[in-house]
Design a protein around this motif. Structure first.
Motif, PDB file in Angstrom:
ATOM      1  N   LYS A  49      28.356  37.827  40.058  1.00  0.00           N
ATOM      2  CA  LYS A  49      29.385  37.047  39.530  1.00  0.00           C
ATOM      3  C   LYS A  49      30.820  37.497  40.049  1.00  0.00           C
ATOM      4  CE  LYS A  49      30.984  35.340  35.303  1.00  0.00           C
ATOM      5  NZ  LYS A  49      31.212  35.177  33.771  1.00  0.00           N
ATOM      6  N   ALA A  50      30.883  38.835  40.358  1.00  0.00           N
ATOM      7  CA  ALA A  50      32.211  39.272  40.849  1.00  0.00           C
ATOM      8  C   ALA A  50      32.266  38.655  42.263  1.00  0.00           C
ATOM      9  CB  ALA A  50      32.013  40.842  40.795  1.00  0.00           C
ATOM     10  N   ILE A  51      31.207  38.642  43.079  1.00  0.00           N
ATOM     11  CA  ILE A  51      31.087  38.273  44.470  1.00  0.00           C
ATOM     12  C   ILE A  51      31.558  36.498  44.459  1.00  0.00           C
ATOM     13  CG2 ILE A  51      29.649  37.874  46.310  1.00  0.00           C
ATOM     14  CD1 ILE A  51      28.453  40.379  45.795  1.00  0.00           C
ATOM     15  N   GLU A  52      30.992  35.983  43.447  1.00  0.00           N
ATOM     16  CA  GLU A  52      31.481  34.676  43.213  1.00  0.00           C
ATOM     17  C   GLU A  52      32.821  34.345  43.110  1.00  0.00           C
ATOM     18  OE1 GLU A  52      30.002  31.616  40.034  1.00  0.00           O
ATOM     19  OE2 GLU A  52      28.100  32.689  40.805  1.00  0.00           O
ATOM     20  N   GLN A  53      33.591  35.160  42.299  1.00  0.00           N
ATOM     21  CA  GLN A  53      34.657  34.938  41.820  1.00  0.00           C
ATOM     22  C   GLN A  53      35.678  35.396  43.301  1.00  0.00           C
ATOM     23  OE1 GLN A  53      35.665  37.980  38.770  1.00  0.00           O
ATOM     24  NE2 GLN A  53      34.768  36.616  37.178  1.00  0.00           N
ATOM     25  N   LEU A  54      35.103  36.594  43.895  1.00  0.00           N
ATOM     26  CA  LEU A  54      36.030  36.862  45.168  1.00  0.00           C
ATOM     27  C   LEU A  54      35.818  35.757  46.159  1.00  0.00           C
ATOM     28  CD1 LEU A  54      34.974  40.522  45.206  1.00  0.00           C
ATOM     29  CD2 LEU A  54      37.122  39.811  45.066  1.00  0.00           C
ATOM     30  N   ASN A  55      34.804  35.128  46.264  1.00  0.00           N
ATOM     31  CA  ASN A  55      34.710  33.934  47.254  1.00  0.00           C
ATOM     32  C   ASN A  55      35.697  32.717  46.705  1.00  0.00           C
ATOM     33  OD1 ASN A  55      32.979  35.208  49.017  1.00  0.00           O
ATOM     34  ND2 ASN A  55      31.107  34.471  47.801  1.00  0.00           N
ATOM     35  N   MET A  56      35.726  32.748  45.493  1.00  0.00           N
ATOM     36  CA  MET A  56      36.545  31.609  45.114  1.00  0.00           C
ATOM     37  C   MET A  56      38.130  32.062  45.392  1.00  0.00           C
ATOM     38  SD  MET A  56      34.650  30.438  41.742  1.00  0.00           S
ATOM     39  CE  MET A  56      36.157  30.339  40.569  1.00  0.00           C
ATOM     40  N   LEU A  57      38.184  33.196  45.179  1.00  0.00           N
ATOM     41  CA  LEU A  57      39.679  33.679  45.676  1.00  0.00           C
ATOM     42  C   LEU A  57      40.236  33.790  46.715  1.00  0.00           C
ATOM     43  CD1 LEU A  57      40.026  36.965  43.125  1.00  0.00           C
ATOM     44  CD2 LEU A  57      41.163  34.974  43.046  1.00  0.00           C
ATOM     45  N   TYR A  58      39.025  33.867  47.656  1.00  0.00           N
ATOM     46  CA  TYR A  58      39.018  33.759  49.241  1.00  0.00           C
ATOM     47  C   TYR A  58      39.694  32.338  49.494  1.00  0.00           C
ATOM     48  CZ  TYR A  58      38.247  33.673  54.049  1.00  0.00           C
ATOM     49  OH  TYR A  58      38.500  33.296  55.432  1.00  0.00           O
ATOM     50  N   GLU A  59      38.928  31.335  48.970  1.00  0.00           N
ATOM     51  CA  GLU A  59      39.303  30.044  49.121  1.00  0.00           C
ATOM     52  C   GLU A  59      40.756  29.736  48.681  1.00  0.00           C
ATOM     53  OE1 GLU A  59      37.369  28.020  51.067  1.00  0.00           O
ATOM     54  OE2 GLU A  59      35.746  29.440  50.994  1.00  0.00           O
ATOM     55  N   LYS A  60      41.248  30.101  47.559  1.00  0.00           N
ATOM     56  CA  LYS A  60      42.530  30.006  47.039  1.00  0.00           C
ATOM     57  C   LYS A  60      43.593  30.591  47.994  1.00  0.00           C
ATOM     58  CE  LYS A  60      44.863  30.381  42.609  1.00  0.00           C
ATOM     59  NZ  LYS A  60      46.034  31.107  42.914  1.00  0.00           N
ATOM     60  N   ALA A  61      43.319  31.922  48.334  1.00  0.00           N
ATOM     61  CA  ALA A  61      44.254  32.527  49.245  1.00  0.00           C
ATOM     62  C   ALA A  61      44.325  31.863  50.768  1.00  0.00           C
ATOM     63  CB  ALA A  61      43.797  33.944  49.343  1.00  0.00           C
ATOM     64  N   LEU A  62      43.155  31.283  51.071  1.00  0.00           N
ATOM     65  CA  LEU A  62      43.273  30.935  52.389  1.00  0.00           C
ATOM     66  C   LEU A  62      44.356  29.670  52.355  1.00  0.00           C
ATOM     67  CD1 LEU A  62      41.306  31.227  54.796  1.00  0.00           C
ATOM     68  CD2 LEU A  62      40.062  29.412  54.060  1.00  0.00           C
ATOM     69  N   GLU A  64      46.835  29.145  50.254  1.00  0.00           N
ATOM     70  CA  GLU A  64      48.148  29.796  49.782  1.00  0.00           C
ATOM     71  C   GLU A  64      48.754  30.662  50.978  1.00  0.00           C
ATOM     72  OE1 GLU A  64      48.095  31.268  45.869  1.00  0.00           O
ATOM     73  OE2 GLU A  64      47.691  29.155  44.870  1.00  0.00           O
ATOM     74  N   VAL A  65      47.816  31.598  51.373  1.00  0.00           N
ATOM     75  CA  VAL A  65      48.581  32.791  52.029  1.00  0.00           C
ATOM     76  C   VAL A  65      47.944  32.839  53.505  1.00  0.00           C
ATOM     77  CG1 VAL A  65      49.671  34.006  50.344  1.00  0.00           C
ATOM     78  CG2 VAL A  65      47.291  34.348  50.884  1.00  0.00           C
ATOM     79  N   GLY A  66      47.040  31.881  53.769  1.00  0.00           N
ATOM     80  CA  GLY A  66      46.532  31.939  55.191  1.00  0.00           C
ATOM     81  C   GLY A  66      45.383  33.024  55.461  1.00  0.00           C
ATOM     82  N   GLU A  67      44.621  32.771  56.463  1.00  0.00           N
ATOM     83  CA  GLU A  67      43.579  33.513  56.970  1.00  0.00           C
ATOM     84  C   GLU A  67      43.581  35.272  56.749  1.00  0.00           C
ATOM     85  OE1 GLU A  67      41.219  31.867  60.046  1.00  0.00           O
ATOM     86  OE2 GLU A  67      39.347  33.041  59.404  1.00  0.00           O
ATOM     87  N   ALA A  68      44.530  35.451  57.496  1.00  0.00           N
ATOM     88  CA  ALA A  68      44.638  36.817  57.502  1.00  0.00           C
ATOM     89  C   ALA A  68      44.773  37.643  56.336  1.00  0.00           C
ATOM     90  CB  ALA A  68      45.908  37.160  58.413  1.00  0.00           C
ATOM     91  N   ASN A  69      45.539  36.931  55.283  1.00  0.00           N
ATOM     92  CA  ASN A  69      45.798  37.719  54.046  1.00  0.00           C
ATOM     93  C   ASN A  69      44.566  37.469  53.162  1.00  0.00           C
ATOM     94  OD1 ASN A  69      48.477  38.736  54.491  1.00  0.00           O
ATOM     95  ND2 ASN A  69      48.817  36.502  54.751  1.00  0.00           N
ATOM     96  N   ALA A  70      43.835  36.349  53.334  1.00  0.00           N
ATOM     97  CA  ALA A  70      42.888  36.122  52.392  1.00  0.00           C
ATOM     98  C   ALA A  70      41.606  37.022  52.735  1.00  0.00           C
ATOM     99  CB  ALA A  70      42.283  34.563  52.562  1.00  0.00           C
ATOM    100  N   GLU A  71      41.653  37.490  53.868  1.00  0.00           N
ATOM    101  CA  GLU A  71      40.562  38.603  54.460  1.00  0.00           C
ATOM    102  C   GLU A  71      40.228  39.537  53.628  1.00  0.00           C
ATOM    103  OE1 GLU A  71      38.623  37.730  56.674  1.00  0.00           O
ATOM    104  OE2 GLU A  71      37.443  39.526  56.569  1.00  0.00           O
ATOM    105  N   ILE A  72      41.286  39.839  52.815  1.00  0.00           N
ATOM    106  CA  ILE A  72      41.004  40.946  51.925  1.00  0.00           C
ATOM    107  C   ILE A  72      39.918  40.866  50.882  1.00  0.00           C
ATOM    108  CG2 ILE A  72      42.824  40.178  50.396  1.00  0.00           C
ATOM    109  CD1 ILE A  72      41.939  44.155  50.847  1.00  0.00           C
TER     110      ILE A  72
END
Ligand code: PEP
Ligand code: MG
Length: 537
Positions: A49-62, A64-72
């Motif tokens: 479930k945590a991985i699922e949340q992180l994947n969603m956060l990645y999409e959101k960050a992508l 809002e703040v671009g690929e390089a920052n979403a990478e975290i």
């Protein structure tokens, strides 16, 4: 009114209500369990479930703040998928017959401590990420949710610390600024703040009593003012209005061409010292990178960076820049940039001493390692190489021979190498005077006005006592720039400036008249220079 000081993360002024950001408290209690398989399955479900949340956060960050920052967030997923981490949780559950919450928290503590004690700065920084992912899984196991409610009005978030995942989850439309007690200027959270363009301070002594009070974040001065009096507030409202106006005017220039009123174009590139600077490169709409001072890799390391480490850093920069040009300067140490493990002798005149290309040509092992990494990275984008502190055609021919043999070596190993432009920096009067001959040997010139001025005027650039003798606009330097550019064009190559003078807007028109093809400046200077270019008749 209270005034606190902190480290500046991003410029700007924010005025608003203070909100204390309280983390969801997870009290982990160690309890005995009887079915270790079922307990580990509970852990696995929470982790997934945590991985699922992180994947969603990645999409959101992508977005809002671009690929390089979403990478975290991809890094966080990788950490959660790490075998050692998962095996440690499993081991604690099965050998100690304890609950998943406890086993996860214990694993997180152990791994975070292990990372915190590593020599490598990158790995040390991962310690905070381990804590972050562990907290996420434990929160899920405890049935908790993340504290993400910021209320209705825009606020200044004040927190003990903010993890990258928390920063990205904050509702940007209600976030005026943030102030934390912990966190370093180079943490991912700080980087995200810069990318989001939010005034931010770290290292501020904070007090929970401030919750709900009015605050002012002055990102220029590194000050946090709590409960300001009317005069201070009024002064800051004026400052903020002026600041907003300036920023808005510059923002309007994003995406616009660097073109004069009569149609003359010039490339505006950025100078960087580390892949971390890529964010401001993007933010300021640079057309490319005109100078990547590669020595940062060596300066930050306690021993010679390996080919692999260098390759990864260069690849990251060219990949992030897409097809835009990235000019990487080979190692330029010596003089004011000393590195212990190079064991350079003490010199009477270090600025005139054993430095830059002189070290590379006499220590081909170091030079070849860097060139191998550069040529390998060239397959991933638009990479160009430039060589510093050149004084003669002989040196350039020597460099070309080494460079050719490195490329051939890589090809023989079946390693792909891109099309790489190779240029030189014009930093010495000798190179400027010989620029007609040098132009026949290389693909471009980049004029390093910091050193060119120092050597032409015989004024040590480090010596503040000589400031009154120093004239950045000295006609001798300007004539050399003109001559170099003319010689470049005669030979059909391009010429740019990557020294600080390139950002001097009093000279922008002069440089355009001289026909310079490129100016490479610190990222924050791109839009101000673009503004002037567009005003030139
Ligand atoms: C220069 O000399 O102008 C230059 C860009 O190089 P550095 O400042 O790194 O010496
Ligand atoms: Mg220089």
């Amino acid at each position: 009114m209270e005034v606190k000081v902190g480290k500046k993360i991003f410029n700007g002024i924010a005025i608003g209500k203070i909100k204390f950001y309280a983390k969801a408290e997870n009290k982990v209690v160690r309890t005995k369990i009887s079915d270790t398989d079922a307990e580990y399955a509970r852990y696995e479900a929470a982790r997934d479930k945590a991985i699922e949340q992180l994947n969603m956060l990645y999409e959101k960050a992508l977005i809002e703040v671009g690929e390089a920052n979403a990478e975290i967030f991809n890094v966080h997923v990788m950490l959660l998928e790490d075998d050692d981490y998962n095996e440690s949780v499993q081991n604690i559950i099965t050998t100690q017959w304890v609950n998943a919450e406890y086993a996860t928290a214990a694993t997180g503590d152990n791994f975070a401590e292990m990372f915190a004690n590593m020599d490598d700065e990158y790995f040390r920084a991962r310690s905070a990420d381990i804590k972050d992912i562990t907290e996420r899984v434990v929160t899920i196991l405890c049935g908790g949710t993340e504290n993400n409610d910021m209320g209705d009005e825009p606020v200044i978030i004040v927190a003990e610390d903010l993890a990258p995942s928390e920063t990205v989850q904050l509702d940007k439309s209600k976030l005026l600024a943030f102030v934390t007690r912990l966190g370093s200027a180079n943490s991912h959270t700080a980087i995200l703040a810069r990318t989001m363009g939010i005034p931010a301070l770290v290292g501020v002594e904070i007090d929970e009593e401030w919750n709900g009070k009015a605050g002012i974040v002055d990102g220029y001065e590194g000050k946090f003012l709590v409960d300001p009096d009317m005069d201070t507030l009024e002064g800051y409202f004026k400052k903020k209005a002026h600041d907003d106006e300036q920023k808005k005017l510059l923002q309007e220039l994003k995406g616009k061409e660097n073109i004069t009123k009569n149609g003359q174009k010039i490339n505006l590139y950025a100078n960087i010292g580390s892949p971390n600077d890529l964010i401001s490169v993007m933010e300021n709409d640079a057309g490319g990178i005109g100078l990547f001072r590669s020595e940062f890799l060596y300066l930050e390391s306690t021993t010679y960076p390996t080919e692999e480490e260098q390759f990864e850093a260069y690849k990251k920069v060219v990949e992030t820049m897409g097809g835009k040009k990235v000019i990487i300067r080979t190692l330029d140490i010596g003089a004011d940039k000393q590195i212990e493990y190079f064991e350079l002798d003490k010199e009477d005149n270090p600025a005139l001493g054993y430095r830059a290309i002189r070290i590379c040509l006499t220590r081909p092992d170091i030079f070849r390692t860097q060139l191998r990494a550069l040529f390998r990275a060239s397959a991933y984008g638009n990479l160009a190489i430039m060589y510093p502190m050149i004084i003669s055609v002989k040196e350039v021919r020597q460099i070309k021979e080494i460079s050719k043999s490195v490329r051939e070596e890589l090809k023989a190993e079946g390693i792909e190498v891109g099309n790489v432009e190779e240029g030189i920096m014009i930093e010495t009067p000798a190179a400027a005077v010989m620029s007609d001959e040098l132009a026949k040997e290389v693909d471009f010139f980049s004029i390093g006005t910091n050193d060119l001025t120092q050597y032409t005027l015989a004024i040590d650039r480090q010596n503040a006592k000589l400031d009154s003798f120093y004239d950045a606009h000295h006609p001798a330097v300007l004539r050399l720039i003109q001559m170099v550019t003319e010689n470049a064009h005669k030979a059909g190559i391009w010429s740019g400036i990557c020294g600080e003078l390139g950002a001097d807007t009093e000279l922008t028109e002069t440089f355009l008249k001289m026909g310079l093809d490129e100016l490479s400046v610190s990222p924050g200077c791109i839009l101000p220079v673009r503004k002037v270019v567009r005003e030139v008749e």
